[in-house]
Design a protein around this motif. Structure first.
Motif, PDB file in Angstrom:
ATOM      1  N   TRP A 258       0.833  -1.215   0.000  1.00  0.00           N
ATOM      2  CA  TRP A 258       0.000   0.000   0.000  1.00  0.00           C
ATOM      3  C   TRP A 258       0.865   1.261   0.000  1.00  0.00           C
ATOM      4  N   LEU A 259       1.911   1.252   0.801  1.00  0.00           N
ATOM      5  CA  LEU A 259       2.800   2.416   0.887  1.00  0.00           C
ATOM      6  C   LEU A 259       3.555   2.647  -0.415  1.00  0.00           C
ATOM      7  N   MET A 262       2.198   5.045  -2.973  1.00  0.00           N
ATOM      8  CA  MET A 262       2.111   6.473  -2.671  1.00  0.00           C
ATOM      9  C   MET A 262       3.226   7.232  -3.404  1.00  0.00           C
ATOM     10  N   VAL A 265       6.613   8.209  -1.617  1.00  0.00           N
ATOM     11  CA  VAL A 265       7.362   7.129  -0.966  1.00  0.00           C
ATOM     12  C   VAL A 265       8.356   6.521  -1.948  1.00  0.00           C
ATOM     13  N   PHE A 279      10.767   9.395   2.312  1.00  0.00           N
ATOM     14  CA  PHE A 279       9.540  10.167   2.088  1.00  0.00           C
ATOM     15  C   PHE A 279       9.912  11.597   1.717  1.00  0.00           C
ATOM     16  N   GLY A 281       7.456  14.027   0.889  1.00  0.00           N
ATOM     17  CA  GLY A 281       6.274  14.870   0.949  1.00  0.00           C
ATOM     18  C   GLY A 281       6.343  15.918   2.040  1.00  0.00           C
ATOM     19  N   GLU A 285       1.215  15.892   4.164  1.00  0.00           N
ATOM     20  CA  GLU A 285       1.140  14.631   3.412  1.00  0.00           C
ATOM     21  C   GLU A 285       1.599  13.457   4.272  1.00  0.00           C
ATOM     22  N   GLN A 286       2.568  13.703   5.151  1.00  0.00           N
ATOM     23  CA  GLN A 286       3.008  12.647   6.061  1.00  0.00           C
ATOM     24  C   GLN A 286       1.888  12.280   7.036  1.00  0.00           C
ATOM     25  N   ASP A 288      -1.297  12.637   6.446  1.00  0.00           N
ATOM     26  CA  ASP A 288      -2.300  11.915   5.650  1.00  0.00           C
ATOM     27  C   ASP A 288      -1.897  10.451   5.468  1.00  0.00           C
ATOM     28  N   LEU A 289      -0.596  10.227   5.274  1.00  0.00           N
ATOM     29  CA  LEU A 289      -0.097   8.867   5.089  1.00  0.00           C
ATOM     30  C   LEU A 289      -0.367   8.015   6.332  1.00  0.00           C
ATOM     31  N   GLY A 292      -3.981   7.311   6.640  1.00  0.00           N
ATOM     32  CA  GLY A 292      -4.389   6.323   5.644  1.00  0.00           C
ATOM     33  C   GLY A 292      -4.077   4.903   6.078  1.00  0.00           C
TER      34      GLY A 292
END
Length: 325
Positions: A258-259, A262, A265, A279, A281, A285-286, A288-289, A292
């Motif tokens: 899943w990661l 992104m 990533v 990462f 972002g 965004e981190q 949000d990750l 998620g």
């Protein structure tokens, strides 16, 4: 020459460098540097060899004239009024010598006399104050030639403080000091800043400045690359990348898959119960990750980040020098 004060609601910079340029023949050591440092800061100047740090300091301390530009220290024009500027500034060069045939107290009293600090009792009182400020009172009767490197640095700092300068220029002040001596120096500089004095430190060791400074700037090839707080410097240099470790209770392979989808990533790998990845972002965004992962039902035990160290940033700056040479 004293520069007029700004409006009352705008604090006057303790250090105001405007379009400073220093040439050595065809070589440009400092290239149109402009920088403002407010009072009460412990401000760091960092950069690889050849960045222009030493030339900048030599101009600030009246030891050389620039090709052009202006330098204002606590409202005094350094280039127009050298004598007044020297009363405002205190300079501690790297590896400053001390006379081995004098005791510490004698050394400091000699400089107090040279500065013209009142009567003998007044000079001795000021010497005691400065020795207490940097924690060298117990060294008063010790011969200078018997001092350790850390003790010498603190004694020279005490000498630099004698005439109560409003701006201190310190060139590699922690060079060669052990961790305990660095801690003592850091604490002394922070106490000075709390009195309203401004401390301007040069170093090629970024981690050293990160410990000592409230703000800093990065120079390279005579130019200012970034200036501000630690995080602001990271942002300005475009160095927001971090390494994130997600520790999960189960479904590590699924979480990694899943990661990996992104966009921010990269370089993902699984290490036991942990998924480690780079990462690029933003902080939002981190966040949000992480949300998620939880929303998808992955059980997070920990979510940790490690940003690039200041040493990493300086290495990148130095390597860009080589690539462009």
């Amino acid at each position: 020459m004293t520069i007029s004060d700004p409006p009352a609601h705008v604090p006057r910079p303790a250090i105001d460098i405007r379009d400073l340029r220093v040439d050595y023949g065809d070589f440009v050591a400092v290239d149109d540097l402009s920088l403002k440092v407010p009072p009460g800061e412990v401000f760091g100047l960092v950069g690889p060899n050849g960045a222009g740090k030493t030339s900048t300091f030599r101009v600030l301390t009246t030891l050389m004239e620039p090709t052009y530009g202006e330098v204002i220290l606590d409202g005094v024009d350094v280039l127009e009024d050298i004598e007044s500027a020297r009363r405002v500034v205190g300079y501690m060069p790297d590896l400053a010598p001390v006379p081995g045939d004098l005791k510490v107290g004698e050394f400091l009293e000699y400089y107090a006399s040279a500065y013209g600090l009142g009567s003998l009792p007044q000079r001795r009182e000021r010497v005691v104050e400065c020795m207490e400020e940097v924690a060298v009172t117990d060294l008063r009767e010790k011969w200078c030639k018997e001092l350790s490197r850390g003790q010498t640095q603190r004694v020279v700092l005490a000498k630099t403080l004698l005439h109560r300068p409003r701006v201190l220029i310190l060139d590699e002040p922690a060079s060669g000091l052990d961790p305990l001596a660095r801690r003592d120096l850091r604490n002394a500089l922070r106490r000075l800043a709390k009195t309203g004095a401004t401390v301007f430190i040069s170093s090629h060791i970024l981690s050293e400045l990160a410990e000592m400074c409230t703000s800093l700037c990065v120079m390279n090839r005579g130019r200012l690359l970034a200036s501000g707080t630690v995080e602001e410097v990271r942002q300005q240099l475009g160095n927001t990348e971090r390494t994130i470790t997600a520790s999960l209770l189960h479904r590590h392979e699924e979480a990694a898959e899943w990661l990996a989808a992104m966009p921010a990533v990269h370089e993902l790998r699984i290490e036991g119960s942990q998924v480690v990845f780079g990462f690029k972002g933003t902080d939002d965004e981190q966040a949000d990750l992480m949300e998620g992962l939880v929303r998808e039902g992955f059980r997070l035990r920990a979510f940790e980040e490690r940003r690039s160290s200041f040493e990493d940033i300086l290495v990148e700056v130095a390597e860009s020098n080589r690539r462009s040479s």
